[in-house]
Design a protein around this motif. Sequence first.
Motif, mmCIF file in Angstrom:
data_model
loop_
_atom_site.group_PDB
_atom_site.id
_atom_site.type_symbol
_atom_site.label_atom_id
_atom_site.label_comp_id
_atom_site.label_asym_id
_atom_site.label_seq_id
_atom_site.Cartn_x
_atom_site.Cartn_y
_atom_site.Cartn_z
ATOM 1 N N UNK A 1 35.217 50.588 29.192
ATOM 2 C CA UNK A 1 36.169 51.553 29.759
ATOM 3 C C UNK A 1 37.052 50.884 30.802
ATOM 4 N N UNK A 2 37.258 49.592 30.631
ATOM 5 C CA UNK A 2 38.148 48.862 31.538
ATOM 6 C C UNK A 2 39.053 47.939 30.724
ATOM 7 N N UNK A 3 40.206 47.679 31.288
ATOM 8 C CA UNK A 3 41.126 46.732 30.678
ATOM 9 C C UNK A 3 40.726 45.309 31.043
ATOM 10 N N UNK A 4 40.888 44.394 30.126
ATOM 11 C CA UNK A 4 40.680 42.981 30.421
ATOM 12 C C UNK A 4 41.758 42.158 29.727
ATOM 13 N N UNK A 5 41.947 40.955 30.190
ATOM 14 C CA UNK A 5 42.976 40.105 29.610
ATOM 15 C C UNK A 5 42.576 39.683 28.197
ATOM 16 N N UNK A 6 43.572 39.675 27.300
ATOM 17 C CA UNK A 6 43.336 39.182 25.949
ATOM 18 C C UNK A 6 44.025 37.838 25.733
ATOM 19 N N UNK A 7 44.613 37.290 26.780
ATOM 20 C CA UNK A 7 45.339 36.023 26.672
ATOM 21 C C UNK A 7 45.267 35.297 28.006
ATOM 22 N N UNK A 8 45.737 34.061 28.013
ATOM 23 C CA UNK A 8 45.728 33.276 29.245
ATOM 24 C C UNK A 8 47.107 33.152 29.882
ATOM 25 N N UNK A 9 48.117 33.744 29.249
ATOM 26 C CA UNK A 9 49.465 33.605 29.793
ATOM 27 C C UNK A 9 50.363 34.661 29.155
ATOM 28 N N UNK A 10 51.618 34.649 29.575
ATOM 29 C CA UNK A 10 52.600 35.578 29.046
ATOM 30 C C UNK A 10 52.897 35.278 27.591
ATOM 31 N N UNK A 11 53.271 36.320 26.876
ATOM 32 C CA UNK A 11 53.663 36.200 25.475
ATOM 33 C C UNK A 11 55.149 36.535 25.354
ATOM 34 N N UNK A 12 55.866 35.754 24.586
ATOM 35 C CA UNK A 12 57.265 36.054 24.315
ATOM 36 C C UNK A 12 57.487 36.052 22.800
ATOM 37 N N UNK A 13 58.566 36.654 22.374
ATOM 38 C CA UNK A 13 58.908 36.661 20.947
ATOM 39 C C UNK A 13 60.386 36.328 20.805
ATOM 40 N N UNK A 14 60.771 35.902 19.628
ATOM 41 C CA UNK A 14 62.179 35.558 19.370
ATOM 42 C C UNK A 14 62.894 36.762 18.777
ATOM 43 N N UNK B 1 63.076 41.809 32.061
ATOM 44 C CA UNK B 1 61.892 41.050 31.686
ATOM 45 C C UNK B 1 61.812 40.893 30.163
ATOM 46 N N UNK B 2 61.473 39.728 29.691
ATOM 47 C CA UNK B 2 61.399 39.502 28.239
ATOM 48 C C UNK B 2 60.027 38.977 27.826
ATOM 49 N N UNK B 3 58.993 39.343 28.572
ATOM 50 C CA UNK B 3 57.645 38.856 28.257
ATOM 51 C C UNK B 3 56.624 39.971 28.460
ATOM 52 N N UNK B 4 55.477 39.823 27.825
ATOM 53 C CA UNK B 4 54.367 40.748 28.018
ATOM 54 C C UNK B 4 53.060 39.973 28.063
ATOM 55 N N UNK B 5 52.076 40.521 28.765
ATOM 56 C CA UNK B 5 50.769 39.862 28.888
ATOM 57 C C UNK B 5 49.755 40.681 28.094
ATOM 58 N N UNK B 6 49.235 40.171 26.979
ATOM 59 C CA UNK B 6 48.294 40.953 26.156
ATOM 60 C C UNK B 6 47.006 41.301 26.912
ATOM 61 N N UNK B 7 46.677 42.587 26.903
ATOM 62 C CA UNK B 7 45.443 43.070 27.516
ATOM 63 C C UNK B 7 44.745 43.993 26.522
ATOM 64 N N UNK B 8 43.471 44.262 26.762
ATOM 65 C CA UNK B 8 42.709 45.041 25.774
ATOM 66 C C UNK B 8 41.605 45.868 26.427
ATOM 67 N N UNK B 9 41.263 46.954 25.771
ATOM 68 C CA UNK B 9 40.009 47.678 26.026
ATOM 69 C C UNK B 9 39.134 47.420 24.815
ATOM 70 N N UNK B 10 38.061 46.712 25.017
ATOM 71 C CA UNK B 10 37.194 46.361 23.890
ATOM 72 C C UNK B 10 36.225 47.511 23.594
ATOM 73 N N UNK B 11 35.698 47.562 22.377
ATOM 74 C CA UNK B 11 34.732 48.622 22.026
ATOM 75 C C UNK B 11 33.561 48.651 23.006
#
Length: 394
Positions: free
Chosen positions: A381-394, A368-378
């Motif tokens: 106590x739960x994770x939520x999506x920080x993006x709408x799609x997968x993130x890739x880098x070069x 796999x060469x992608x990640x989906x940004x997620x976050x715990x906001x201040x």
Amino acid sequence: MSKKSLAATAISAVCLMALTACGGNATGSTAAGQPIVVASVNALSGPVTFSEASQAAKAVFDKFNADGGLNGRPIQYEVLDDKSDPAAATAAARDAVGKGAVALVGSASLLDCEVNSKYYEQEGLVSIQGTGVDPNCFSTPSISPVNSGPYLDSQLTLTYGSEKLGLKKICGLLEIAGSTRPAYQKAFDAWSKATGKTFAMLDDTVPYGAPDFTPYVVKAKEAGCDAIFSNGVEPDASGVLKAAEAQGMKDMTFLFLTSAYSEQFAQAASFVGKGVYVPAEFSPYTVDGIAANDDWRELMEKNNIPLTSFGQGGYLAATHFLETLRTIKGDVTHETVAAAFKAQTRPSENAMTGTPFIFGAGDSHSSNTAGWPITIRPGSTTWESAANDWMTVK
């Protein structure tokens, strides 16, 4: 998420549940024939443990067996503990061969690949890792993990921090196992080359399982950093947060790896500063509306296995293995299994990852060469999506 990927996932799930519909040979009753031995080498004890990957793979195989197996033949899954110790890892690999394993599937270890990759190649075995960690997992002919690994994971989370969150001074607290330091540096260099950013401070002396992370966190505080990057596993990430809380570091953002992504971690993370960010290596299961995780979640909950990314990796490794196993005509041996994986030219698509899995020929493979940004906001106590799609880098 593309319709193509969702369709592939649906097909994969249907195949797993009813092999006769996909060219398999399920009998409809529990398999009781001669077992097909499959093994995995895992860190189940020692300073860092990865238990969910093999638990998840076992759950997949148990379901496969209950549905009739392959021509009535069940998978006999041997789960071996390398204790994060080179000698134990060496012994575990030889134990797997001695038991007649046709492949390694769902392994999760700090050092299995580094210690055993040449042995697997010598014995003609392939390993479909549930969680690949050391650099050899991603650069040898006999091994291909289903995850993206800590190095690409590091580049993803640093890129998200500097480019999406606008963090100016990121401090790195790096834990090193075996010979992984150059691989991390390669990831850091790739981040710097692509973004022009560098660490404000990097400490690569942080031990795994440190009893107190305060001395390391204080270094970041004294360096005036606005974010801490840490590659530690879940207990260590929790330790970093606790130390930062004790130092009153409310203005700090935390960039961790997918190893910190679990519901238990989020519930225990009472302090997150300005937020915790992780690039999930598999489709985030704490986000509603992602059907790719449905079959995995149902299987984990039925078997009381904690929901973690390691469990996703073990599930996917076993799923990909069964897909390839069904293509083998004639005897199932480690030679025919290895030949089937190395002959793979069509990717195994599954929407639980951002890019398709393919073993194939060559000295390295397409994990796999992608990640989906997620976050715990201040305050959460739960994770939520920080993006709408997968993130890739070069």
